[in-house]
Design a protein around this motif. Sequence first.
Motif, PDB file in Angstrom:
ATOM      1  N   GLU A 114     -43.584   9.746  -9.527  1.00  0.00           N
ATOM      2  CA  GLU A 114     -42.424  10.089  -9.775  1.00  0.00           C
ATOM      3  C   GLU A 114     -42.394   8.743 -10.682  1.00  0.00           C
ATOM      4  OE1 GLU A 114     -40.254  12.901  -7.476  1.00  0.00           O
ATOM      5  OE2 GLU A 114     -41.784  14.372  -6.989  1.00  0.00           O
ATOM      6  N   PRO A 115     -41.723   9.615 -11.352  1.00  0.00           N
ATOM      7  CA  PRO A 115     -41.082   7.808 -12.422  1.00  0.00           C
ATOM      8  C   PRO A 115     -39.948   7.345 -11.661  1.00  0.00           C
ATOM      9  CG  PRO A 115     -40.841   9.805 -14.243  1.00  0.00           C
ATOM     10  CD  PRO A 115     -41.349  10.138 -12.844  1.00  0.00           C
ATOM     11  N   LYS A 116     -39.928   6.144 -11.532  1.00  0.00           N
ATOM     12  CA  LYS A 116     -38.145   5.522 -10.397  1.00  0.00           C
ATOM     13  C   LYS A 116     -37.701   5.838 -11.227  1.00  0.00           C
ATOM     14  CE  LYS A 116     -41.072   2.221  -8.283  1.00  0.00           C
ATOM     15  NZ  LYS A 116     -41.389   0.909  -7.392  1.00  0.00           N
ATOM     16  N   LYS A 117     -35.976   6.650 -10.204  1.00  0.00           N
ATOM     17  CA  LYS A 117     -35.152   6.801 -10.704  1.00  0.00           C
ATOM     18  C   LYS A 117     -33.626   5.720 -10.975  1.00  0.00           C
ATOM     19  CE  LYS A 117     -34.697  12.208  -9.676  1.00  0.00           C
ATOM     20  NZ  LYS A 117     -34.334  12.446  -8.724  1.00  0.00           N
ATOM     21  N   ALA A 118     -33.167   5.509 -12.072  1.00  0.00           N
ATOM     22  CA  ALA A 118     -32.602   3.917 -11.821  1.00  0.00           C
ATOM     23  C   ALA A 118     -31.450   3.934 -10.705  1.00  0.00           C
ATOM     24  CB  ALA A 118     -31.636   4.106 -12.974  1.00  0.00           C
ATOM     25  N   SER A 119     -31.081   3.107  -9.712  1.00  0.00           N
ATOM     26  CA  SER A 119     -30.806   2.919  -8.773  1.00  0.00           C
ATOM     27  C   SER A 119     -28.610   3.388  -9.410  1.00  0.00           C
ATOM     28  CB  SER A 119     -30.880   2.302  -8.001  1.00  0.00           C
ATOM     29  OG  SER A 119     -30.814   0.422  -9.150  1.00  0.00           O
ATOM     30  N   ALA A 120     -28.097   4.066  -8.126  1.00  0.00           N
ATOM     31  CA  ALA A 120     -26.701   3.959  -8.544  1.00  0.00           C
ATOM     32  C   ALA A 120     -26.176   3.158  -8.119  1.00  0.00           C
ATOM     33  CB  ALA A 120     -26.214   5.183  -7.685  1.00  0.00           C
ATOM     34  N   PRO A 121     -24.595   2.953  -8.980  1.00  0.00           N
ATOM     35  CA  PRO A 121     -24.040   1.615  -8.426  1.00  0.00           C
ATOM     36  C   PRO A 121     -23.649   1.975  -7.337  1.00  0.00           C
ATOM     37  CG  PRO A 121     -22.975   3.121  -9.957  1.00  0.00           C
ATOM     38  CD  PRO A 121     -24.692   3.734 -10.623  1.00  0.00           C
ATOM     39  N   GLY A 122     -23.261   0.477  -6.013  1.00  0.00           N
ATOM     40  CA  GLY A 122     -22.850   0.745  -5.118  1.00  0.00           C
ATOM     41  C   GLY A 122     -21.460   0.238  -4.462  1.00  0.00           C
ATOM     42  N   ILE A 123     -21.033   0.249  -4.122  1.00  0.00           N
ATOM     43  CA  ILE A 123     -19.475   0.075  -3.747  1.00  0.00           C
ATOM     44  C   ILE A 123     -19.505  -1.692  -4.048  1.00  0.00           C
ATOM     45  CG2 ILE A 123     -18.240  -1.267  -1.414  1.00  0.00           C
ATOM     46  CD1 ILE A 123     -19.478   0.654   0.213  1.00  0.00           C
ATOM     47  N   GLY A 124     -17.983  -1.582  -4.430  1.00  0.00           N
ATOM     48  CA  GLY A 124     -17.621  -2.983  -5.372  1.00  0.00           C
ATOM     49  C   GLY A 124     -18.660  -3.316  -6.770  1.00  0.00           C
ATOM     50  N   SER A 125     -19.633  -2.292  -7.406  1.00  0.00           N
ATOM     51  CA  SER A 125     -19.635  -2.171  -8.902  1.00  0.00           C
ATOM     52  C   SER A 125     -18.804  -0.902  -9.589  1.00  0.00           C
ATOM     53  CB  SER A 125     -21.680  -2.015  -8.598  1.00  0.00           C
ATOM     54  OG  SER A 125     -22.202  -2.153  -7.877  1.00  0.00           O
ATOM     55  N   PRO A 126     -18.957  -1.220 -10.699  1.00  0.00           N
ATOM     56  CA  PRO A 126     -17.499  -0.387 -11.656  1.00  0.00           C
ATOM     57  C   PRO A 126     -19.004   0.340 -12.182  1.00  0.00           C
ATOM     58  CG  PRO A 126     -18.717  -2.647 -12.777  1.00  0.00           C
ATOM     59  CD  PRO A 126     -19.047  -2.765 -11.391  1.00  0.00           C
ATOM     60  N   ALA A 127     -18.475   1.610 -12.617  1.00  0.00           N
ATOM     61  CA  ALA A 127     -19.680   2.916 -12.994  1.00  0.00           C
ATOM     62  C   ALA A 127     -18.339   3.581 -13.364  1.00  0.00           C
ATOM     63  CB  ALA A 127     -19.882   3.671 -11.870  1.00  0.00           C
ATOM     64  N   ARG A 128     -18.907   3.879 -14.697  1.00  0.00           N
ATOM     65  CA  ARG A 128     -17.975   4.433 -16.018  1.00  0.00           C
ATOM     66  C   ARG A 128     -18.000   6.461 -15.893  1.00  0.00           C
ATOM     67  NH1 ARG A 128     -17.546   0.138 -20.856  1.00  0.00           N
ATOM     68  NH2 ARG A 128     -16.747  -1.662 -19.455  1.00  0.00           N
ATOM     69  N   ASP A 129     -17.691   6.772 -16.566  1.00  0.00           N
ATOM     70  CA  ASP A 129     -18.087   8.216 -16.339  1.00  0.00           C
ATOM     71  C   ASP A 129     -16.543   8.215 -17.931  1.00  0.00           C
ATOM     72  OD1 ASP A 129     -18.961  11.246 -16.890  1.00  0.00           O
ATOM     73  OD2 ASP A 129     -16.766  11.399 -16.460  1.00  0.00           O
ATOM     74  N   GLY A 130     -16.683   9.038 -18.648  1.00  0.00           N
ATOM     75  CA  GLY A 130     -15.733   8.951 -19.991  1.00  0.00           C
ATOM     76  C   GLY A 130     -14.647   7.600 -20.174  1.00  0.00           C
ATOM     77  N   LYS A 131     -13.765   7.832 -20.274  1.00  0.00           N
ATOM     78  CA  LYS A 131     -12.788   6.703 -20.489  1.00  0.00           C
ATOM     79  C   LYS A 131     -12.206   6.872 -19.258  1.00  0.00           C
ATOM     80  CE  LYS A 131     -10.005   9.503 -23.627  1.00  0.00           C
ATOM     81  NZ  LYS A 131     -11.034  10.267 -23.495  1.00  0.00           N
ATOM     82  N   PHE A 132     -12.850   6.608 -17.684  1.00  0.00           N
ATOM     83  CA  PHE A 132     -12.565   5.674 -16.684  1.00  0.00           C
ATOM     84  C   PHE A 132     -13.553   5.168 -16.298  1.00  0.00           C
ATOM     85  CE2 PHE A 132      -9.567   9.342 -15.535  1.00  0.00           C
ATOM     86  CZ  PHE A 132      -8.700   8.723 -16.536  1.00  0.00           C
ATOM     87  N   GLU A 133     -13.552   3.792 -15.831  1.00  0.00           N
ATOM     88  CA  GLU A 133     -14.621   3.007 -15.288  1.00  0.00           C
ATOM     89  C   GLU A 133     -13.671   2.858 -13.728  1.00  0.00           C
ATOM     90  OE1 GLU A 133     -15.727  -0.975 -16.372  1.00  0.00           O
ATOM     91  OE2 GLU A 133     -14.210  -1.839 -15.234  1.00  0.00           O
ATOM     92  N   PHE A 134     -14.896   3.605 -13.069  1.00  0.00           N
ATOM     93  CA  PHE A 134     -14.476   3.592 -10.958  1.00  0.00           C
ATOM     94  C   PHE A 134     -15.037   1.900 -10.239  1.00  0.00           C
ATOM     95  CE2 PHE A 134     -14.351   7.528 -12.845  1.00  0.00           C
ATOM     96  CZ  PHE A 134     -13.578   8.371 -12.762  1.00  0.00           C
ATOM     97  N   THR A 135     -14.021   1.544  -9.363  1.00  0.00           N
ATOM     98  CA  THR A 135     -14.660   0.834  -8.652  1.00  0.00           C
ATOM     99  C   THR A 135     -14.124   1.360  -7.270  1.00  0.00           C
ATOM    100  OG1 THR A 135     -14.869  -1.190 -10.389  1.00  0.00           O
ATOM    101  CG2 THR A 135     -14.570  -1.465  -8.441  1.00  0.00           C
ATOM    102  N   VAL A 136     -15.938   1.211  -6.179  1.00  0.00           N
ATOM    103  CA  VAL A 136     -15.076   1.905  -4.867  1.00  0.00           C
ATOM    104  C   VAL A 136     -14.908   0.667  -4.123  1.00  0.00           C
ATOM    105  CG1 VAL A 136     -16.577   2.822  -3.185  1.00  0.00           C
ATOM    106  CG2 VAL A 136     -16.039   4.369  -5.378  1.00  0.00           C
ATOM    107  N   THR A 137     -14.448   0.023  -3.104  1.00  0.00           N
ATOM    108  CA  THR A 137     -13.782  -1.446  -2.838  1.00  0.00           C
ATOM    109  C   THR A 137     -14.420  -1.233  -1.781  1.00  0.00           C
ATOM    110  OG1 THR A 137     -11.406  -1.151  -2.712  1.00  0.00           O
ATOM    111  CG2 THR A 137     -12.453  -1.764  -4.693  1.00  0.00           C
ATOM    112  N   LYS A 138     -13.933   0.197  -0.617  1.00  0.00           N
ATOM    113  CA  LYS A 138     -14.039  -0.092   0.412  1.00  0.00           C
ATOM    114  C   LYS A 138     -14.256   1.465   1.004  1.00  0.00           C
ATOM    115  CE  LYS A 138     -10.612  -0.709   3.215  1.00  0.00           C
ATOM    116  NZ  LYS A 138      -9.818  -1.847   4.154  1.00  0.00           N
ATOM    117  N   VAL A 139     -15.209   1.620   2.419  1.00  0.00           N
ATOM    118  CA  VAL A 139     -15.052   3.242   2.520  1.00  0.00           C
ATOM    119  C   VAL A 139     -14.966   3.159   4.387  1.00  0.00           C
ATOM    120  CG1 VAL A 139     -16.637   5.138   3.531  1.00  0.00           C
ATOM    121  CG2 VAL A 139     -16.680   4.129   1.178  1.00  0.00           C
ATOM    122  N   GLU A 140     -13.848   3.764   4.640  1.00  0.00           N
ATOM    123  CA  GLU A 140     -13.301   4.336   6.052  1.00  0.00           C
ATOM    124  C   GLU A 140     -13.864   4.761   7.150  1.00  0.00           C
ATOM    125  OE1 GLU A 140      -9.955   1.905   7.422  1.00  0.00           O
ATOM    126  OE2 GLU A 140      -9.241   1.860   5.133  1.00  0.00           O
TER     127      GLU A 140
END
Length: 232
Positions: A96-122
């Motif tokens: 199967e074609p390889k799927k692009a890996s999803a951004p992880g913690i510390g990497s910016p990810a965009r949807d619509g007008k927002f750019e999200f960055t997850v900095t930490k998980v507890e």
Amino acid sequence: MTQQPQPEWQPTNPPVPVDQRSWFARNKALSVVLGIVLVVMVCCGGVVVLAAGGDTASSASDTATSSTDEATESAAGSSTSQEEAPPQKSASKGAEPKKASAPGIGSPARDGKFEFTVTKVEKGVQQVGSEFFNETADGQFVLVHITVKNIGDESQTLFDSEQKLKDAQGRSFSTDSSAAIAMEDNDVWLNEINPGNTASGTLVYDMPADAQPTEIELHDSMFSGGVTVSLK
């Protein structure tokens, strides 16, 4: 006067009877010759017709043979082309074609007008808030610390309820907004963010004690497609 002797009477020839026979009966020799000529002409005409018919049949036969030969050569050429064409490599079964890996913690990810960055998980947090205003988890609180930047040209309201957390079993969890309100300086539970501005805060999820968060799906609104961030 001397009288001349009278000639003796002689009988006259009887009239010749008219021949009532046909011309062919009266001219048998010519009739035979004409019959032979007619027979020869008929025979020659038949030979000509037969010869013409033979030529036509021969032409049709030659045409059919030529068409058959051309079709055979075409089929042979096609077969040769197919045989000479290099076989295409078939895709490996199960590949199967390889799927692009999803951004992880510390990497910016965009949807619509927002750019999200997850900095930490507890994980495994039992209580959030202050001494006088707090919330206790039914299972465990999972805290996702995040920054949100408006990269559009209009203001956009951030709703924490549109952000979905998923665990290793594929289950989807909604935020606990009352627990998010209990946390001080939390600007992401409900915030209208202007273009170019950034808000920071914590998304709070009440999950079973044994649940393992694996990814979060972030949206700039309830109508957006969303973007997935890996929490592994």
